[in-house]
Design an enzyme around this catalytic site. Sequence first.
Site, PDB file in Angstrom:
ATOM      1  N   LYS A  61      49.271  58.443  42.319  1.00 59.98           N
ATOM      2  CA  LYS A  61      49.468  57.051  41.911  1.00 59.98           C
ATOM      3  C   LYS A  61      48.132  56.318  42.063  1.00 59.98           C
ATOM      4  O   LYS A  61      47.527  56.343  43.144  1.00 59.98           O
ATOM      5  CB  LYS A  61      50.526  56.397  42.810  1.00 59.98           C
ATOM      6  CG  LYS A  61      50.695  54.889  42.633  1.00 59.98           C
ATOM      7  CD  LYS A  61      51.651  54.578  41.501  1.00 59.98           C
ATOM      8  CE  LYS A  61      51.967  53.072  41.437  1.00 59.98           C
ATOM      9  NZ  LYS A  61      52.939  52.679  42.469  1.00 59.98           N
ATOM     10  N   VAL A  62      47.673  55.698  40.990  1.00 62.02           N
ATOM     11  CA  VAL A  62      46.409  54.969  40.996  1.00 62.02           C
ATOM     12  C   VAL A  62      46.605  53.623  40.306  1.00 62.02           C
ATOM     13  O   VAL A  62      47.661  53.337  39.741  1.00 62.02           O
ATOM     14  CB  VAL A  62      45.293  55.758  40.266  1.00 62.02           C
ATOM     15  CG1 VAL A  62      45.038  57.099  40.937  1.00 62.02           C
ATOM     16  CG2 VAL A  62      45.621  55.937  38.786  1.00 62.02           C
ATOM     17  N   SER A  63      45.572  52.818  40.322  1.00 71.03           N
ATOM     18  CA  SER A  63      45.578  51.560  39.572  1.00 71.03           C
ATOM     19  C   SER A  63      45.300  51.838  38.101  1.00 71.03           C
ATOM     20  O   SER A  63      44.452  52.678  37.762  1.00 71.03           O
ATOM     21  CB  SER A  63      44.491  50.623  40.103  1.00 71.03           C
ATOM     22  OG  SER A  63      44.687  50.316  41.458  1.00 71.03           O
ATOM     23  N   THR A 114      43.915  47.078  39.784  1.00 69.20           N
ATOM     24  CA  THR A 114      44.275  46.192  38.678  1.00 69.20           C
ATOM     25  C   THR A 114      44.220  44.740  39.130  1.00 69.20           C
ATOM     26  O   THR A 114      43.817  43.862  38.368  1.00 69.20           O
ATOM     27  CB  THR A 114      45.680  46.528  38.158  1.00 69.20           C
ATOM     28  OG1 THR A 114      45.726  47.905  37.786  1.00 69.20           O
ATOM     29  CG2 THR A 114      46.032  45.673  36.954  1.00 69.20           C
ATOM     30  N   ALA A 115      44.625  44.483  40.371  1.00 65.32           N
ATOM     31  CA  ALA A 115      44.593  43.111  40.885  1.00 65.32           C
ATOM     32  C   ALA A 115      43.186  42.537  40.798  1.00 65.32           C
ATOM     33  O   ALA A 115      42.982  41.401  40.343  1.00 65.32           O
ATOM     34  CB  ALA A 115      45.096  43.096  42.332  1.00 65.32           C
ATOM     35  N   HIS A 155      52.092  43.257  45.809  1.00 67.53           N
ATOM     36  CA  HIS A 155      53.353  43.768  46.352  1.00 67.53           C
ATOM     37  C   HIS A 155      54.128  42.716  47.143  1.00 67.53           C
ATOM     38  O   HIS A 155      54.292  41.590  46.697  1.00 67.53           O
ATOM     39  CB  HIS A 155      53.100  45.037  47.170  1.00 67.53           C
ATOM     40  CG  HIS A 155      52.548  46.174  46.363  1.00 67.53           C
ATOM     41  ND1 HIS A 155      52.957  46.438  45.080  1.00 67.53           N
ATOM     42  CD2 HIS A 155      51.615  47.114  46.664  1.00 67.53           C
ATOM     43  CE1 HIS A 155      52.303  47.495  44.622  1.00 67.53           C
ATOM     44  NE2 HIS A 155      51.487  47.909  45.562  1.00 67.53           N
TER      45      HIS A 155
END
Length: 279
Positions: A61-63, A114-115, A155
């Site tokens: 799981k990655v951005s 991404t943030a 989150h």
Amino acid sequence: MRARFGFVTLSLAFSPCPNDTFVFHALTHGLVAGAPRFEVTFADVDVTNTAALSGEFDLVKVSYAALPWLLDKYTLLPCGGALGRGCGPLVLVKDQSITSLGGKRVAVPGDRTTAYLLMRLWSAGEPPAEITVVPFAEIMPAVAAGRFDAGLVIHEARFTYQRYGLHALADLGEWWETDTGLPIPLGAILAHRDRVDPEQATAWIKESVRLAWENPRASREFVLEHAQEMEQSVVDQHIALYVNEFTSSLGPDGHAAVDALLNRAAAEGLVPATPLVGA
């Protein structure tokens, strides 16, 4: 050496956040028929973004923001990730007189998240901020203590930031949705090109998502074990927001959102140009 697409045990890395543990409970507990066993690593996304550069994990799981540096080694899977509406990152401040990030000390959870990419797009044209990468769980306490002028959070922080006396300077998801009409592409699931058949992996993950929705109580103990002392109500809100129709399938809107993010960022010179991920 493992033969191409032959496996006994695969390595899988994702965050300890409730949406990930909820989605991957069935897959990592031998409940998905035909799936292999998995050696699981729990790590914040900034860690997995970096580890994936060397191809460390079979599934990871990655951005979405990290894809331009990873698609030579990995294939994007159309399921299992985190996209949605009303679930974007927040820019938080303690001092409500702050109206922009120019020249401010800002804590972010990773420089290829991404943030952070959304924040850079949102604040384009302002004087540069002083950026420090800080572990996600430490950002709100650090801003509350005055060590930073602002913090970029993701989150469950959107449910709890008021407890720290903080205020939302910007909801980057709301900004993105208003500007593009598309969902926010946050976290992606990748399969190593040389070690995992992407069609098989997609089938395993889709079944894991289906089983999670079919019996949500089955994963409760596993989710709470890794939820970093989150109370049940916050865990439930977190899962309800981040596990949605895009988790089962990106679909046209999901793919369009990823393409829009990466194309816009490339046009601003923030990431390398990336081929369209396509539907």
